[in-house]
Write a protein that holds these residues in place. Structure first.
Motif, PDB file in Angstrom:
ATOM      1  N   ASP A  10     -66.583 -30.856 -34.522  1.00 28.76           N
ATOM      2  CA  ASP A  10     -67.767 -30.941 -35.267  1.00 28.76           C
ATOM      3  C   ASP A  10     -68.046 -30.169 -36.594  1.00 28.76           C
ATOM      4  O   ASP A  10     -68.926 -30.967 -37.680  1.00 28.76           O
ATOM      5  CB  ASP A  10     -69.260 -30.514 -34.655  1.00 28.76           C
ATOM      6  N   LYS A  11     -67.546 -29.007 -36.936  1.00 29.40           N
ATOM      7  CA  LYS A  11     -68.043 -28.158 -38.148  1.00 29.40           C
ATOM      8  C   LYS A  11     -67.349 -27.222 -37.966  1.00 29.40           C
ATOM      9  O   LYS A  11     -66.606 -26.237 -37.247  1.00 29.40           O
ATOM     10  CB  LYS A  11     -69.441 -28.455 -37.727  1.00 29.40           C
ATOM     11  N   ILE A  12     -66.279 -26.865 -39.039  1.00 29.35           N
ATOM     12  CA  ILE A  12     -66.026 -25.486 -39.218  1.00 29.35           C
ATOM     13  C   ILE A  12     -66.998 -24.650 -40.426  1.00 29.35           C
ATOM     14  O   ILE A  12     -66.932 -25.398 -41.211  1.00 29.35           O
ATOM     15  CB  ILE A  12     -64.530 -25.786 -40.000  1.00 29.35           C
ATOM     16  N   SER A  13     -67.592 -24.139 -39.870  1.00 25.12           N
ATOM     17  CA  SER A  13     -68.633 -23.175 -40.871  1.00 25.12           C
ATOM     18  C   SER A  13     -67.916 -21.456 -41.508  1.00 25.12           C
ATOM     19  O   SER A  13     -67.404 -21.122 -40.683  1.00 25.12           O
ATOM     20  CB  SER A  13     -69.928 -23.447 -40.801  1.00 25.12           C
ATOM     21  N   PHE A  14     -67.149 -21.212 -42.822  1.00 24.38           N
ATOM     22  CA  PHE A  14     -67.421 -19.279 -42.776  1.00 24.38           C
ATOM     23  C   PHE A  14     -67.727 -18.810 -43.588  1.00 24.38           C
ATOM     24  O   PHE A  14     -68.033 -19.803 -45.185  1.00 24.38           O
ATOM     25  CB  PHE A  14     -66.074 -19.476 -42.556  1.00 24.38           C
ATOM     26  N   ASP A  15     -67.628 -17.547 -44.194  1.00 25.80           N
ATOM     27  CA  ASP A  15     -68.166 -16.959 -44.715  1.00 25.80           C
ATOM     28  C   ASP A  15     -66.954 -15.925 -45.410  1.00 25.80           C
ATOM     29  O   ASP A  15     -66.112 -15.480 -44.264  1.00 25.80           O
ATOM     30  CB  ASP A  15     -69.184 -15.902 -44.837  1.00 25.80           C
ATOM     31  N   ILE A  16     -66.637 -16.184 -46.725  1.00 25.47           N
ATOM     32  CA  ILE A  16     -65.432 -14.830 -46.986  1.00 25.47           C
ATOM     33  C   ILE A  16     -66.371 -14.081 -48.080  1.00 25.47           C
ATOM     34  O   ILE A  16     -67.157 -13.915 -48.508  1.00 25.47           O
ATOM     35  CB  ILE A  16     -64.665 -15.720 -48.129  1.00 25.47           C
ATOM     36  N   TYR A  17     -65.771 -12.553 -47.438  1.00 26.34           N
ATOM     37  CA  TYR A  17     -66.120 -11.187 -47.936  1.00 26.34           C
ATOM     38  C   TYR A  17     -64.540 -10.199 -48.449  1.00 26.34           C
ATOM     39  O   TYR A  17     -63.757 -10.797 -47.964  1.00 26.34           O
ATOM     40  CB  TYR A  17     -66.957 -10.347 -46.770  1.00 26.34           C
ATOM     41  N   ALA A  18     -65.227 -10.092 -49.555  1.00 26.41           N
ATOM     42  CA  ALA A  18     -64.110  -8.774 -50.093  1.00 26.41           C
ATOM     43  C   ALA A  18     -64.613  -7.451 -49.279  1.00 26.41           C
ATOM     44  O   ALA A  18     -66.039  -7.239 -48.494  1.00 26.41           O
ATOM     45  CB  ALA A  18     -64.090  -8.482 -51.259  1.00 26.41           C
ATOM     46  N   LEU A  19     -64.112  -7.083 -49.102  1.00 25.29           N
ATOM     47  CA  LEU A  19     -63.677  -5.151 -48.227  1.00 25.29           C
ATOM     48  C   LEU A  19     -63.341  -4.752 -49.381  1.00 25.29           C
ATOM     49  O   LEU A  19     -62.256  -4.471 -49.846  1.00 25.29           O
ATOM     50  CB  LEU A  19     -62.528  -5.139 -46.807  1.00 25.29           C
TER      51      LEU A  19
ATOM     52  N   GLY B 184     -66.583 -16.742 -39.423  1.00 28.17           N
ATOM     53  CA  GLY B 184     -67.255 -18.035 -39.067  1.00 28.17           C
ATOM     54  C   GLY B 184     -66.621 -18.611 -37.563  1.00 28.17           C
ATOM     55  O   GLY B 184     -66.944 -17.942 -36.813  1.00 28.17           O
ATOM     56  N   ASP B 185     -67.188 -20.142 -37.620  1.00 22.08           N
ATOM     57  CA  ASP B 185     -67.292 -20.522 -36.120  1.00 22.08           C
ATOM     58  C   ASP B 185     -66.355 -21.630 -36.329  1.00 22.08           C
ATOM     59  O   ASP B 185     -66.875 -22.677 -37.273  1.00 22.08           O
ATOM     60  CB  ASP B 185     -68.520 -21.172 -35.543  1.00 22.08           C
ATOM     61  N   ILE B 186     -65.818 -21.877 -35.512  1.00 20.77           N
ATOM     62  CA  ILE B 186     -65.641 -23.834 -35.014  1.00 20.77           C
ATOM     63  C   ILE B 186     -65.842 -24.053 -34.134  1.00 20.77           C
ATOM     64  O   ILE B 186     -65.995 -23.864 -32.533  1.00 20.77           O
ATOM     65  CB  ILE B 186     -63.762 -23.921 -35.278  1.00 20.77           C
ATOM     66  N   ALA B 187     -66.854 -25.440 -34.122  1.00 21.45           N
ATOM     67  CA  ALA B 187     -67.363 -25.676 -33.339  1.00 21.45           C
ATOM     68  C   ALA B 187     -66.220 -27.562 -32.853  1.00 21.45           C
ATOM     69  O   ALA B 187     -66.540 -28.314 -33.390  1.00 21.45           O
ATOM     70  CB  ALA B 187     -68.782 -26.362 -33.614  1.00 21.45           C
TER      71      ALA B 187
ATOM     72  N   LYS C 226     -69.357 -28.656 -25.679  1.00 24.76           N
ATOM     73  CA  LYS C 226     -68.654 -28.453 -27.202  1.00 24.76           C
ATOM     74  C   LYS C 226     -68.946 -26.522 -26.425  1.00 24.76           C
ATOM     75  O   LYS C 226     -69.585 -26.253 -26.214  1.00 24.76           O
ATOM     76  CB  LYS C 226     -69.938 -28.528 -27.904  1.00 24.76           C
ATOM     77  N   VAL C 227     -67.436 -26.741 -27.613  1.00 24.44           N
ATOM     78  CA  VAL C 227     -67.600 -24.661 -27.482  1.00 24.44           C
ATOM     79  C   VAL C 227     -67.135 -24.483 -28.987  1.00 24.44           C
ATOM     80  O   VAL C 227     -66.439 -24.985 -29.799  1.00 24.44           O
ATOM     81  CB  VAL C 227     -65.852 -24.752 -26.637  1.00 24.44           C
ATOM     82  N   ASN C 228     -67.993 -23.234 -28.872  1.00 23.67           N
ATOM     83  CA  ASN C 228     -67.767 -22.506 -30.340  1.00 23.67           C
ATOM     84  C   ASN C 228     -66.693 -21.231 -30.474  1.00 23.67           C
ATOM     85  O   ASN C 228     -66.703 -20.905 -29.442  1.00 23.67           O
ATOM     86  CB  ASN C 228     -69.388 -22.133 -30.984  1.00 23.67           C
ATOM     87  N   ILE C 229     -65.423 -21.865 -31.356  1.00 23.37           N
ATOM     88  CA  ILE C 229     -64.350 -20.780 -31.394  1.00 23.37           C
ATOM     89  C   ILE C 229     -64.750 -19.876 -32.874  1.00 23.37           C
ATOM     90  O   ILE C 229     -64.804 -20.181 -33.915  1.00 23.37           O
ATOM     91  CB  ILE C 229     -63.292 -21.462 -31.887  1.00 23.37           C
ATOM     92  N   PRO C 230     -64.728 -18.738 -32.480  1.00 21.17           N
ATOM     93  CA  PRO C 230     -65.147 -17.897 -33.151  1.00 21.17           C
ATOM     94  C   PRO C 230     -64.032 -17.575 -34.616  1.00 21.17           C
ATOM     95  O   PRO C 230     -62.669 -17.549 -33.972  1.00 21.17           O
ATOM     96  CB  PRO C 230     -64.680 -16.352 -33.363  1.00 21.17           C
ATOM     97  N   ILE C 231     -64.151 -17.421 -36.190  1.00 17.92           N
ATOM     98  CA  ILE C 231     -63.064 -17.294 -36.836  1.00 17.92           C
ATOM     99  C   ILE C 231     -63.331 -16.045 -37.025  1.00 17.92           C
ATOM    100  O   ILE C 231     -64.601 -15.230 -37.497  1.00 17.92           O
ATOM    101  CB  ILE C 231     -63.841 -18.040 -37.817  1.00 17.92           C
TER     102      ILE C 231
END
Length: 174
Positions: free
Chosen positions: A63-72, A126-129, A136-141
């Motif tokens: 349904d949706k892939i949504s993620f944020d990118i962070y610098a460490l 992020g998450d993959i729905a 529906k299953v949310n898989i964490p990224i």
């Protein structure tokens, strides 16, 4: 009505049995390319090509892939950008899809200067729905890796050079 309930219950039982029996294999996911779509003063928009090799006889719908990118950097997480895509159909076999990502140029330069390097450790969260028809299953990224931002800069310079017309090239050469 009872037959529909029985059919749904049977379908659910089959899905559970197949899912827990180990018959299904985890698909292999690989980034096979990236292309800079647009660079302006504020952001860089990149399209990431993803290949999914699904060895299973059935596909899935994301349904949706949504993620944020962070610098460490120095124990801190600095927000760099976001990626999102909806309605992705993964078939049995190979499926390729595109993930659009937007990165903040200001933050990227800030991080590169702090790190004194073009190689930046990042975290992608992020998450993959996934739509499994019955539920529906949310898989964490949660991925940590290092990126080399010099490759982004190099690709953009080459794109700009390729887009020059002969008059512009001649004026640069003089």
């Amino acid at each position: 009505m009872k037959s529909v309930k029985k059919l749904l219950l049977l379908a659910f039982a089959v899905c559970l049995a197949v899912g827990f029996s180990g018959c299904l294999e985890q698909p292999k996911i690989e980034v096979v390319g990236q292309k800079i779509q647009k660079v302006d003063a504020d952001n860089t928009k990149i399209e990431i090509q993803v290949l999914v090799d699904n060895p299973n006889p059935i596909g899935i719908s994301i349904d949706k892939i949504s993620f944020d990118i962070y610098a460490l950097v120095g124990g801190d997480k600095i927000y760099l950008g976001h990626g999102e895509q909806s309605n992705i159909k993964i078939t049995s076999g190979n499926t390729t899809f595109t993930l659009p990502v937007t990165i903040s140029n200001k933050k990227l330069v800030e991080v590169a200067l702090k790190e004194k390097s073009t190689k930046i450790p990042i975290e992608i969260k992020g998450d993959i729905a996934v739509n499994l028809f019955i539920t529906k299953v949310n898989i964490p990224i949660d991925i940590q890796q290092e990126i080399d931002v010099s490759a982004i800069a190099k690709e953009e310079v080459l794109n700009q050079l390729n887009n020059l017309n002969p008059n512009q090239i001649q004026s640069i050469a003089q």
